[in-house]
Design an enzyme around this catalytic site. Sequence first.
Site, PDB file in Angstrom:
ATOM      1  N   GLU A 110      -6.968   4.912   7.653  1.00 28.40           N
ATOM      2  CA  GLU A 110      -6.776   6.323   7.296  1.00 28.40           C
ATOM      3  C   GLU A 110      -8.018   6.881   6.607  1.00 28.40           C
ATOM      4  OE1 GLU A 110      -3.061   5.730   5.272  1.00 28.40           O
ATOM      5  OE2 GLU A 110      -2.131   5.294   7.208  1.00 28.40           O
ATOM      6  N   GLY A 129       2.289   2.491  10.678  1.00 28.93           N
ATOM      7  CA  GLY A 129       3.288   3.556  10.525  1.00 28.93           C
ATOM      8  C   GLY A 129       3.991   3.954  11.808  1.00 28.93           C
ATOM      9  N   GLY A 155       2.869  -0.992   4.304  1.00 29.38           N
ATOM     10  CA  GLY A 155       2.893   0.406   3.881  1.00 29.38           C
ATOM     11  C   GLY A 155       4.328   0.869   3.696  1.00 29.38           C
ATOM     12  N   GLY A 156       4.888   1.483   4.714  1.00 26.28           N
ATOM     13  CA  GLY A 156       6.212   2.109   4.646  1.00 26.28           C
ATOM     14  C   GLY A 156       7.298   1.252   4.006  1.00 26.28           C
ATOM     15  N   SER A 170       3.198  -1.903  10.431  1.00 27.13           N
ATOM     16  CA  SER A 170       4.639  -1.953  10.727  1.00 27.13           C
ATOM     17  C   SER A 170       5.291  -3.296  10.376  1.00 27.13           C
ATOM     18  CB  SER A 170       4.900  -1.579  12.183  1.00 27.13           C
ATOM     19  OG  SER A 170       4.522  -0.231  12.405  1.00 27.13           O
ATOM     20  N   ASN A 197       0.860  -1.182   0.000  1.00 22.12           N
ATOM     21  CA  ASN A 197       0.000   0.000   0.000  1.00 22.12           C
ATOM     22  C   ASN A 197       0.899   1.236   0.000  1.00 22.12           C
ATOM     23  OD1 ASN A 197      -1.840   2.020   0.476  1.00 22.12           O
ATOM     24  ND2 ASN A 197      -2.322   1.403   2.575  1.00 22.12           N
ATOM     25  N   TRP A 198       1.011   1.859  -1.157  1.00 16.07           N
ATOM     26  CA  TRP A 198       1.897   3.027  -1.268  1.00 16.07           C
ATOM     27  C   TRP A 198       1.291   4.273  -0.633  1.00 16.07           C
ATOM     28  CZ3 TRP A 198       4.763   3.588  -6.636  1.00 16.07           C
ATOM     29  CH2 TRP A 198       5.710   2.565  -6.748  1.00 16.07           C
ATOM     30  N   LYS A 199       0.010   4.228  -0.304  1.00 14.09           N
ATOM     31  CA  LYS A 199      -0.690   5.413   0.199  1.00 14.09           C
ATOM     32  C   LYS A 199      -0.473   6.580  -0.775  1.00 14.09           C
ATOM     33  CE  LYS A 199      -0.185   3.456   4.715  1.00 14.09           C
ATOM     34  NZ  LYS A 199      -0.126   3.630   6.148  1.00 14.09           N
ATOM     35  N   HIS A 220      -9.554   1.217   4.779  1.00  9.38           N
ATOM     36  CA  HIS A 220      -8.301   1.434   5.498  1.00  9.38           C
ATOM     37  C   HIS A 220      -8.547   2.433   6.630  1.00  9.38           C
ATOM     38  CE1 HIS A 220      -4.251   2.771   6.403  1.00  9.38           C
ATOM     39  NE2 HIS A 220      -3.825   1.648   5.855  1.00  9.38           N
ATOM     40  N   GLU A 230      -5.578  -4.802  10.693  1.00  4.29           N
ATOM     41  CA  GLU A 230      -4.584  -3.745  10.853  1.00  4.29           C
ATOM     42  C   GLU A 230      -4.884  -2.922  12.106  1.00  4.29           C
ATOM     43  OE1 GLU A 230      -2.444  -2.623   7.061  1.00  4.29           O
ATOM     44  OE2 GLU A 230      -4.256  -1.437   7.073  1.00  4.29           O
TER      45      GLU A 230
HETATM   46  P1  PGA Z   1       2.752   0.471   7.626  1.00  2.00           P
HETATM   47  O1  PGA Z   1       1.323   0.700   6.971  1.00  2.00           O
HETATM   48  O2  PGA Z   1       3.312  -0.805   7.068  1.00  2.00           O
HETATM   49  O3  PGA Z   1       3.558   1.679   7.195  1.00  2.00           O
HETATM   50  O4  PGA Z   1       2.566   0.404   9.091  1.00  2.00           O
HETATM   51  C1  PGA Z   1       0.428  -0.363   6.815  1.00  2.00           C
HETATM   52  C2  PGA Z   1      -0.878   0.134   6.264  1.00  2.00           C
HETATM   53  O5  PGA Z   1      -1.306   1.224   6.571  1.00  2.00           O
HETATM   54  O6  PGA Z   1      -1.527  -0.556   5.472  1.00  2.00           O
END
Ligand code: PGA
Length: 236
Positions: free
Chosen positions: A95, A169, A222-223, A201, A8-10, A93, A163
Site C-alpha cells: 500500500e 484484503g 491485516g483484516g 488474506s 498490521n492494523w493499517k 508494504h 505478500e
Molecule cells: P490482509 O492484509 O490480511 O487484510 O490481506 C495483509 C497485509 O496487508 O499486510
Amino acid sequence: MDKIIVANWKMNGSLSFIKDFFPKIHTALETTPHQVILCPPFPFLSQIQEILKNTKAHLGAQNCYVSSQGAFTGEVSSSMLADMGCKFVIVGHSERRTLFSETNSLVKTKISALHKAGLTAILCVGESLLMRESGQAIETVVQQLHESLPESSTNQNTMVAYEPVWAIGTGMTPTLEEILEMHQALQKALPAPLSLLYGGSVTPENRDSILNLPGVDGVLVGGASLKADSFEKLIQ
Ligand code: PGA
C-alpha cells in the site's frame, strides 16, 4: 508452535475500539506460544505499549522516515519509534509502494535508519497479479528483495514478508505450492538466513496450513487482526 504473528492494523482503530478489543484478547496475549507483534497506527502506540507491558506481545509500527529528526513535517523517525517502545517496523508494504510511490531504494534507506535505531525491519515484498499471470512473480519479488535490503541486514534486525499484492484484503491466497515455491526462491536469494513470513488474506482457517509449510516462519495479518475473535484464534 513458535511462529511470528504480525498484526498490521493499517489506518484502523480508535480509542473506543482499543478499549473494547484488548480485554477480549488479554488472556491470549499472555499465553500465546508465538512471537506476536502488534502494529497499530502511530497515535495509539503509547497507549497500546502500556496495554502490552504485561503480555508476551511486542509493539511495532507501520512506517518510518529515513532521517532521525528535522524539518520533515508530518513524518516520524525510527529513533522516535524506538523511544515509544517499538521493537519492529513494517516497511515497503504494497500500500505504501502503490499509494505513496515508495521505491525499493527508499525502502532500503528506511531499513538502514531502523537498523541504526536498533529496530527490526519487517520488509514486505510481493508481485502484482499481472506479474503473477505473466510468469514473472519470482523474478519480481527477488529483485525487490535485492534492491530493498541494505548490507546491515541480519536475522537479528530484519525479517521479510512475502505478500502477493493481489492477495491483500481480497480473500484470495496463492496455493500452498505457490507460497512454498516463493519462500524457497527467497530463501535462496537472501544474504543471511532471515525469518520469512507470508501475508495476504490470512485467517484462523488457513493459518495452520500456511504455517506448516517448510520455510514459513510466520504470518502478517491485516483484516483478521482487527476482529478480536479471529485475532485470538490466530495467536493461540
Ligand atoms: P490482509 O492484509 O490480511 O487484510 O490481506 C495483509 C497485509 O496487508 O499486510
